[in-house]
Write a protein that holds these residues in place. Structure first.
Motif, short mmCIF file in Angstrom:
data_model
loop_
_atom_site.label_atom_id
_atom_site.label_comp_id
_atom_site.label_asym_id
_atom_site.label_seq_id
_atom_site.Cartn_x
_atom_site.Cartn_y
_atom_site.Cartn_z
N ILE A 81 1.00 -1.20 0.12
CA ILE A 81 0.08 -0.16 0.07
C ILE A 81 0.81 1.21 -0.03
CG2 ILE A 81 -1.80 1.37 1.35
CD1 ILE A 81 -2.73 -1.34 -0.32
N GLN A 82 2.03 1.36 0.87
CA GLN A 82 3.07 2.27 0.72
C GLN A 82 3.59 2.54 -0.84
OE1 GLN A 82 5.52 1.06 3.57
NE2 GLN A 82 4.50 2.18 5.51
N TYR A 142 -8.98 3.24 -3.25
CA TYR A 142 -9.01 1.69 -3.04
C TYR A 142 -10.31 1.14 -2.82
CZ TYR A 142 -4.32 2.88 -2.36
OH TYR A 142 -2.73 3.35 -2.54
N ALA A 200 -6.02 7.95 2.45
CA ALA A 200 -6.54 7.01 1.54
C ALA A 200 -8.00 7.09 1.37
CB ALA A 200 -5.97 5.68 1.46
N THR A 218 -4.60 6.73 -5.06
CA THR A 218 -5.16 7.06 -3.68
C THR A 218 -6.70 6.53 -3.37
OG1 THR A 218 -5.93 8.85 -4.94
CG2 THR A 218 -3.73 9.55 -3.81
N GLU A 251 -2.25 4.33 5.19
CA GLU A 251 -2.45 5.70 4.59
C GLU A 251 -3.59 6.43 5.02
OE1 GLU A 251 0.13 7.13 3.10
OE2 GLU A 251 1.76 5.65 2.58
N TRP A 302 0.87 3.91 -2.92
CA TRP A 302 0.38 5.36 -2.58
C TRP A 302 1.33 6.27 -3.33
CZ3 TRP A 302 -3.63 7.67 -0.51
CH2 TRP A 302 -3.43 9.10 -0.06
#
Length: 291
Positions: A254-255, A265, A285, A263, A282, A258
């Motif tokens: 996910i990092q 999901y 997000a 941005t 995040e 991003w």
């Protein structure tokens, strides 16, 4: 930019998929195919079975996969900029992104579940959730313990699942509590997934994977093993071959997504587990599920 993410084992629930089945002829066709491939009535267990029935690995994995792929079929404009799946969910992501056919995906998932169950029966093993510690501390403690115990699921900051031999996992839990873990909880699972204990299962699954044709996906897939975007079919296959014995790098996935500008999901499958994890990784997000 929007990414679609697919959940893994543990997201199942009684009655899952029934509404999708009743709404869509395409989904009914997928369920019929699944029954033929599996050799048992997965539909009956999903619609009428108890939570206990759905916990059996040979049922859980095909059920979650079938539900996720069916849900993806129901999305009118399926146009993700990238996809990712958590453990088992990687197979759902590959089928949804056209890297694998549904038939091949279901056969691999069935083989995976069978191989994992057999590996669990070879030697007692387990997993434990460690809450409230930095990943580096958990990694150091696992490395210091005699026997097999390794980080298995990097779920989100402060939540890392470890996996291995029963005694080694129990010892690691004791040490991690001493290091300040808020919780070190042995999980009710059949074995040590995503650890060297799954090597017999990995070998069996690799043979099945090698017989399947992989295609270039419609968008990059961020795979568990590397946590990075992959589009080359041979690389996808290589990473899938070692997924069972390697950790699920969900935090890093996910990092990295991003950082690539993804941005938003959409979780495609049963439950909301991934939405919760993504928000912890995040905070900014945008997360949602398929209605």
């Amino acid at each position: 930019m929007k990414a679609y993410v697919f959940p893994g084992q543990g997201s199942q629930f009684p009655g899952m998929g029934k509404e999708l089945y009743e709404k869509s002829a395409v989904v009914r066709g997928l369920f019929d195919q699944a029954n033929q491939i599996l050799g048992f009535d997965i539909k009956k267990i999903m619609f009428e079975g108890t939570a206990e029935d759905l916990k059996q690995t040979n049922v859980t994995q095909p059920a979650v996969f079938l539900h996720s792929v069916s849900l993806a079929q129901m999305i009118e404009t399926f146009e993700p900029k990238a996809v990712a799946g958590h453990s088992l969910g990687e197979f759902s992501a590959l089928v949804a992104a056209n890297a694998l056919s549904f038939e091949d995906g279901m056969q691999l998932v069935a083989k995976r579940a069978e191989a994992m169950q057999e590996a669990c029966e070879l030697q007692p093993s387990t997993m434990a959730a460690i809450l409230g510690l930095e990943d580096s501390i958990v990694e150091e403690v696992c490395a210091s313990v005699d026997g097999v115990v390794v980080p298995a699921n990097y779920n989100c900051p402060g939540q890392l699942v470890i996996s291995g031999e029963v005694e080694a996992v129990e010892k690691a839990c004791e040490l991690l509590k001493e290091k300040g873990a808020k919780r070190a909880l042995i999980l009710p699972v059949g074995g040590a997934f995503h650890s060297p204990m799954m090597e017999p299962a990995r070998e069996k699954l690799e043979k099945a994977i090698e017989q399947v044709k992989f295609h270039k996906p419609i968008c990059p897939i961020f795979q568990n093993v590397t946590a990075s975007a992959v589009s080359d079919p041979n690389e996808i296959k290589k990473n899938l071959n070692i997924q069972l014995t390697a950790p699920v790098r969900w935090t890093q996935t996910i990092q990295n997504m991003w950082a690539e500008g993804l941005t938003s999901y959409l979780e495609v499958g049963p439950g909301r587990t991934l939405q919760g994890l993504i928000k912890k990784i995040e905070r900014e997000a945008q997360v949602s599920g398929v209605l």
